[in-house]
Design a protein around this motif. Structure first.
Motif, short mmCIF file in Angstrom:
data_model
loop_
_atom_site.label_atom_id
_atom_site.label_comp_id
_atom_site.label_asym_id
_atom_site.label_seq_id
_atom_site.Cartn_x
_atom_site.Cartn_y
_atom_site.Cartn_z
N ARG A 220 0.85 -1.19 0.00
CA ARG A 220 0.00 0.00 0.00
C ARG A 220 0.89 1.24 0.00
O ARG A 220 1.84 1.33 0.78
CB ARG A 220 -0.89 0.02 1.24
N PRO A 221 0.60 2.22 -0.86
CA PRO A 221 1.43 3.43 -0.90
C PRO A 221 1.09 4.39 0.23
O PRO A 221 -0.03 4.37 0.78
CB PRO A 221 1.07 4.04 -2.25
N ILE A 222 2.03 5.22 0.58
CA ILE A 222 1.79 6.28 1.56
C ILE A 222 1.93 7.63 0.88
O ILE A 222 2.78 7.80 -0.01
CB ILE A 222 2.76 6.17 2.75
N LYS A 223 1.11 8.56 1.25
CA LYS A 223 1.24 9.92 0.73
C LYS A 223 2.51 10.53 1.31
O LYS A 223 2.76 10.47 2.52
CB LYS A 223 0.02 10.74 1.12
N ALA A 224 3.33 11.11 0.45
CA ALA A 224 4.65 11.59 0.86
C ALA A 224 4.58 12.56 2.03
O ALA A 224 5.42 12.51 2.94
CB ALA A 224 5.35 12.23 -0.33
N THR A 225 3.59 13.43 2.04
CA THR A 225 3.50 14.44 3.10
C THR A 225 3.23 13.84 4.46
O THR A 225 3.53 14.47 5.48
CB THR A 225 2.40 15.47 2.77
#
Length: 262
Positions: free
Chosen positions: A181-186
């Motif tokens: 699952r990806p994470i939002k960079a911020t």
């Protein structure tokens, strides 16, 4: 001793035994929160161990959008549980459970599994950079541009097994890479709110072979949080809940039992 006296005593003993059973505190529900580049299924081995020991378990689907909103989501989930909960976070999920447990009346304990436990104002990136050892940045894939102007981060699939799950069988690690699952960079640079670990008892476990979060950073955070117990798994990777589910589950049970006695 007359028969009537014996009956009275027997009835009294049954009453006392029944009262003792009724007074026993309920087992807390275990809420598991995954971190970046993982998913709820990463807890499968831990879930199986906990269910075998009679615990109700919820493996939350962490949105991985921001510490504030992810924390609010997990807090809402925990509030829906009838009874006490123990919150368990992996990696970025540690920041999420610490935010979620703030002011959560049924939260009784926190368990950090190869996880961040930031203080107020700290971010995951800042804590990672505080100590040497993380090799994560070069393994990240080209960010996915989002409609709101943000970016989603993934680990390159061919680098994932060594970077994230070096002590997990290769075929399983490759599956984890494909389903990450990806994470939002911020979210990784977001400042944490006031931490719940200052008010709730905590436990920690991490591996010396972690390449995402420097082991020195996790030792620092566990000591700062005054963890009731810290388990260090020799050569354990970042995917500790996958490679060492029994050790992770054992620490969760220790936290759950301790919270039931408090």
């Amino acid at each position: 001793m007359t028969r009537s006296i014996r009956r009275a005593l027997a009835a009294g003993i049954v009453t006392i035994a029944t009262a003792s059973v009724m007074a026993a505190p309920p087992k807390p529900t275990i809420v598991l929160v995954h971190g970046a580049f993982a998913g709820s299924s990463s807890w499968n081995g831990v879930v199986a161990e906990l269910i075998q020991q009679g615990y109700t378990v919820i493996a939350a689907a962490n949105p991985l959008r921001s510490v504030a909103t992810d924390g609010a989501y997990v807090a809402a989930l925990a509030r829906s549980v009838d009874g006490p909960v123990v919150l368990v976070g992996h990696s970025y999920g540690g920041a999420v459970i610490s935010a979620a447990a703030n002011g959560l009346p049924n939260a009784k304990a926190l368990v950090f599994v190869a996880a961040f436990s930031p203080d107020q104002g700290e971010s995951a990136l800042a804590l990672t950079a505080k100590f040497p050892g993380s090799t994560l940045p070069p393994t990240l894939a080209v960010p996915v541009k989002l409609a709101d102007g943000g970016e989603d981060l993934y680990v390159q699939q061919d680098k994932f097994p060594q970077q994230f799950a070096a002590d997990v069988p290769l075929a399983q690690a490759q599956t984890m890479a494909a389903t990450q699952r990806p994470i939002k960079a911020t979210a990784l640079s977001e400042a944490a709110p006031a931490p719940a670990w200052k008010d709730l008892p905590s436990w920690a476990i991490y591996g010396t072979g972690d390449l995402n979060i420097p082991p020195q950073a996790m030792a620092f955070m566990a000591e700062r949080a005054k963890a009731k117990r810290t388990v260090v798994v020799k050569d354990g990777s970042h995917a500790l809940m996958v490679s060492h589910p029994r050790e992770v589950a054992a620490l969760i049970v220790e936290a759950a039992r301790s919270s039931s006695r408090d």
